[in-house]
Design a protein around this motif. Structure first.
Motif, PDB file in Angstrom:
ATOM      1  N   THR A 196     -11.766   1.080   3.135  1.00  0.00           N
ATOM      2  CA  THR A 196     -10.406   1.112   3.698  1.00  0.00           C
ATOM      3  C   THR A 196     -10.122  -0.174   4.477  1.00  0.00           C
ATOM      4  O   THR A 196     -10.828  -0.487   5.431  1.00  0.00           O
ATOM      5  CB  THR A 196     -10.265   2.317   4.662  1.00  0.00           C
ATOM      6  OG1 THR A 196     -10.883   3.448   4.074  1.00  0.00           O
ATOM      7  CG2 THR A 196      -8.808   2.577   4.984  1.00  0.00           C
ATOM      8  N   PRO A 197      -9.080  -0.924   4.089  1.00  0.00           N
ATOM      9  CA  PRO A 197      -8.753  -2.137   4.850  1.00  0.00           C
ATOM     10  C   PRO A 197      -8.254  -1.782   6.256  1.00  0.00           C
ATOM     11  O   PRO A 197      -7.474  -0.847   6.413  1.00  0.00           O
ATOM     12  CB  PRO A 197      -7.616  -2.776   4.039  1.00  0.00           C
ATOM     13  CG  PRO A 197      -7.656  -2.115   2.696  1.00  0.00           C
ATOM     14  CD  PRO A 197      -8.206  -0.738   2.925  1.00  0.00           C
ATOM     15  N   ILE A 198      -8.753  -2.518   7.249  1.00  0.00           N
ATOM     16  CA  ILE A 198      -8.290  -2.375   8.633  1.00  0.00           C
ATOM     17  C   ILE A 198      -7.593  -3.689   8.961  1.00  0.00           C
ATOM     18  O   ILE A 198      -8.240  -4.731   9.060  1.00  0.00           O
ATOM     19  CB  ILE A 198      -9.474  -2.153   9.612  1.00  0.00           C
ATOM     20  CG1 ILE A 198     -10.406  -1.031   9.115  1.00  0.00           C
ATOM     21  CG2 ILE A 198      -8.979  -1.882  11.033  1.00  0.00           C
ATOM     22  CD1 ILE A 198      -9.790   0.344   9.071  1.00  0.00           C
ATOM     23  N   LEU A 199      -6.258  -3.652   9.068  1.00  0.00           N
ATOM     24  CA  LEU A 199      -5.490  -4.898   9.098  1.00  0.00           C
ATOM     25  C   LEU A 199      -4.715  -5.070  10.398  1.00  0.00           C
ATOM     26  O   LEU A 199      -4.272  -4.097  11.016  1.00  0.00           O
ATOM     27  CB  LEU A 199      -4.500  -4.908   7.925  1.00  0.00           C
ATOM     28  CG  LEU A 199      -5.134  -4.744   6.541  1.00  0.00           C
ATOM     29  CD1 LEU A 199      -4.065  -4.483   5.492  1.00  0.00           C
ATOM     30  CD2 LEU A 199      -5.958  -5.974   6.191  1.00  0.00           C
ATOM     31  N   LYS A 200      -4.538  -6.319  10.757  1.00  0.00           N
ATOM     32  CA  LYS A 200      -3.738  -6.639  11.937  1.00  0.00           C
ATOM     33  C   LYS A 200      -2.263  -6.659  11.543  1.00  0.00           C
ATOM     34  O   LYS A 200      -1.906  -7.122  10.460  1.00  0.00           O
ATOM     35  CB  LYS A 200      -4.154  -8.014  12.462  1.00  0.00           C
ATOM     36  CG  LYS A 200      -3.546  -8.342  13.801  1.00  0.00           C
ATOM     37  CD  LYS A 200      -4.179  -9.620  14.342  1.00  0.00           C
ATOM     38  CE  LYS A 200      -3.607  -9.948  15.705  1.00  0.00           C
ATOM     39  NZ  LYS A 200      -4.297 -11.094  16.308  1.00  0.00           N
TER      40      LYS A 200
ATOM     41  N   ASP B  63      -4.642   4.280   2.110  1.00  0.00           N
ATOM     42  CA  ASP B  63      -4.916   3.046   1.371  1.00  0.00           C
ATOM     43  C   ASP B  63      -5.154   1.872   2.312  1.00  0.00           C
ATOM     44  O   ASP B  63      -5.805   0.893   1.938  1.00  0.00           O
ATOM     45  CB  ASP B  63      -3.745   2.729   0.435  1.00  0.00           C
ATOM     46  CG  ASP B  63      -3.596   3.801  -0.629  1.00  0.00           C
ATOM     47  OD1 ASP B  63      -4.616   4.147  -1.247  1.00  0.00           O
ATOM     48  OD2 ASP B  63      -2.478   4.318  -0.817  1.00  0.00           O
ATOM     49  N   ALA B  64      -4.583   1.957   3.520  1.00  0.00           N
ATOM     50  CA  ALA B  64      -4.820   0.916   4.519  1.00  0.00           C
ATOM     51  C   ALA B  64      -4.494   1.461   5.899  1.00  0.00           C
ATOM     52  O   ALA B  64      -3.668   2.365   6.050  1.00  0.00           O
ATOM     53  CB  ALA B  64      -3.959  -0.316   4.250  1.00  0.00           C
ATOM     54  N   ILE B  65      -5.182   0.887   6.902  1.00  0.00           N
ATOM     55  CA  ILE B  65      -4.872   1.194   8.302  1.00  0.00           C
ATOM     56  C   ILE B  65      -4.411  -0.106   8.945  1.00  0.00           C
ATOM     57  O   ILE B  65      -5.065  -1.144   8.785  1.00  0.00           O
ATOM     58  CB  ILE B  65      -6.115   1.746   9.040  1.00  0.00           C
ATOM     59  CG1 ILE B  65      -6.499   3.111   8.444  1.00  0.00           C
ATOM     60  CG2 ILE B  65      -5.855   1.863  10.542  1.00  0.00           C
ATOM     61  CD1 ILE B  65      -7.751   3.735   9.058  1.00  0.00           C
TER      62      ILE B  65
ATOM     63  N   PHE C 144       0.829  -1.205   0.000  1.00  0.00           N
ATOM     64  CA  PHE C 144       0.000   0.000   0.000  1.00  0.00           C
ATOM     65  C   PHE C 144       0.868   1.261   0.000  1.00  0.00           C
ATOM     66  O   PHE C 144       1.913   1.305   0.648  1.00  0.00           O
ATOM     67  CB  PHE C 144      -0.922   0.010   1.222  1.00  0.00           C
ATOM     68  CG  PHE C 144      -1.904  -1.124   1.245  1.00  0.00           C
ATOM     69  CD1 PHE C 144      -3.133  -1.004   0.608  1.00  0.00           C
ATOM     70  CD2 PHE C 144      -1.600  -2.326   1.882  1.00  0.00           C
ATOM     71  CE1 PHE C 144      -4.049  -2.056   0.616  1.00  0.00           C
ATOM     72  CE2 PHE C 144      -2.506  -3.375   1.905  1.00  0.00           C
ATOM     73  CZ  PHE C 144      -3.738  -3.242   1.268  1.00  0.00           C
ATOM     74  N   ASP C 145       0.429   2.295  -0.741  1.00  0.00           N
ATOM     75  CA  ASP C 145       1.226   3.532  -0.843  1.00  0.00           C
ATOM     76  C   ASP C 145       1.083   4.427   0.383  1.00  0.00           C
ATOM     77  O   ASP C 145       2.061   4.893   0.944  1.00  0.00           O
ATOM     78  CB  ASP C 145       0.811   4.329  -2.088  1.00  0.00           C
ATOM     79  CG  ASP C 145       1.153   3.586  -3.365  1.00  0.00           C
ATOM     80  OD1 ASP C 145       2.104   2.769  -3.328  1.00  0.00           O
ATOM     81  OD2 ASP C 145       0.473   3.792  -4.382  1.00  0.00           O
ATOM     82  N   LEU C 146      -0.151   4.689   0.777  1.00  0.00           N
ATOM     83  CA  LEU C 146      -0.385   5.585   1.915  1.00  0.00           C
ATOM     84  C   LEU C 146      -0.941   4.764   3.077  1.00  0.00           C
ATOM     85  O   LEU C 146      -2.046   4.223   3.006  1.00  0.00           O
ATOM     86  CB  LEU C 146      -1.370   6.698   1.511  1.00  0.00           C
ATOM     87  CG  LEU C 146      -1.835   7.691   2.576  1.00  0.00           C
ATOM     88  CD1 LEU C 146      -0.702   8.189   3.453  1.00  0.00           C
ATOM     89  CD2 LEU C 146      -2.521   8.872   1.912  1.00  0.00           C
ATOM     90  N   VAL C 147      -0.130   4.658   4.121  1.00  0.00           N
ATOM     91  CA  VAL C 147      -0.461   3.780   5.245  1.00  0.00           C
ATOM     92  C   VAL C 147      -0.612   4.599   6.525  1.00  0.00           C
ATOM     93  O   VAL C 147       0.197   5.480   6.806  1.00  0.00           O
ATOM     94  CB  VAL C 147       0.673   2.737   5.448  1.00  0.00           C
ATOM     95  CG1 VAL C 147       0.511   2.006   6.771  1.00  0.00           C
ATOM     96  CG2 VAL C 147       0.707   1.753   4.285  1.00  0.00           C
TER      97      VAL C 147
END
Ligand code: ZN
Length: 288
Positions: free
Chosen positions: A268-272, A235-237, A122-125
């Motif tokens: 928006t993906p919310i990822l561990k 792009d993702a959290i 992802f570009d913007l994290v």
């Protein structure tokens, strides 16, 4: 060019040496000397000497608890209190005789996950620390974006409830006073009269107040991160810190965020996190 990273924590100091392909060459952990700034300097310095033995060309990054004031260069807002008001970066540079890159733990976490972890594509994290405190870091194309005065990403002190809970930062109603580990425990005590730690609370589903406690947690978590998405649209959290192990944050928590965002398309993906405890030390390696 090798990369040496040090993670200075409240209980342990960890160092790692990576080669140019990010392979781990050496790694070591020691206990953090308590309440003694001079001993902390000595420990970091000897750990760096030991890990960098026979390696001449390396960058040195340090992950610290607390922020570095852009104005004074001194450590502030640290839960390792003997560091507060100290010029840790300069003191270490003088002691080790080498340039030191230094960032707080939330920024190192975000950088590590964006470089070696779960959000590598992802570009913007936006990296989130949810634990004793609530922090955040912004990474754009694998580079940290700390902001003009080093407070970029500090969503933990956004005002969530005007005239709400008192925060140590001097304001009221900050996100951190609602969804950090200690504030969630305090709220549970207010609702139930019971003094319990978070892991116990999370399994107390038969308590009459559990659903109320959980709903308020999810609502505050949702509003807090929806505000971030409205401004940053990442792009993702990625979630880190002790509370990132709570499974419902990735299902109901994600839903709660998406419900509050101002957009007709919210995915928006919310990822561990992938790196767990090691994010700090790997992030420190990436600071140069
Ligand atoms: Zn605050």
């Amino acid at each position: 060019m090798y990369k040496l990273g040090v993670d200075l924590g409240g209980t342990k100091i960890e160092a790692v040496l990576l080669d140019e392909n990010f392979n781990v060459i050496k790694r070591k952990r020691i206990l953090t000397p308590q309440n003694n700034y001079q001993k902390i300097l000595d420990s970091i310095s000897s750990l760096v000497m030991e890990i960098s033995e026979n390696v001449s060309n390396y960058s040195l990054g340090i992950c610290t608890p607390g922020a570095i004031s852009k104005q004074t260069g001194l450590i502030k807002n640290s839960n390792t209190q003997c560091l507060i008001g100290k010029s840790l970066k300069e003191d270490l540079e003088n002691k080790i005789g080498k340039k030191v890159f230094m960032e707080n733990d939330a920024n190192c976490f975000a950088l590590a996950e964006a470089t070696l972890g779960v959000v590598i594509d992802f570009d913007l994290v936006f990296g989130v620390i949810l634990g004793t405190g609530v922090g955040g870091g912004i990474v754009i194309n694998k580079k940290l974006y700390p902001g003009r005065t080093n407070i970029g990403g500090e969503w933990g002190h956004h005002t969530l409830h005007r005239d709400g809970n008192t925060c140590y930062c001097g304001k009221t109603g900050c996100v951190e006073t609602y969804i950090s580990g200690p504030s969630l425990e305090n709220h549970w005590t207010k609702l139930t009269g019971k003094s319990q730690y978070l892991p116990e609370i999370l399994t107390s589903t038969d308590n009459d107040n559990w659903q109320k406690w959980k709903n308020e947690f999810l609502e505050n978590f949702g509003y807090g991160l929806a505000n971030v998405i409205d401004i940053l649209d990442p792009d993702a959290i990625v979630l880190g810190g002790g509370l990132s192990n709570i499974d419902f944050l990735y299902t109901e928590g994600k839903e709660s965020i998406h419900n509050q965002v101002f957009s007709d398309l919210v995915d928006t993906p919310i990822l561990k996190n992938k790196l767990g405890d090691s994010a700090g030390v790997f992030g420190a390696c990436m600071l140069d």
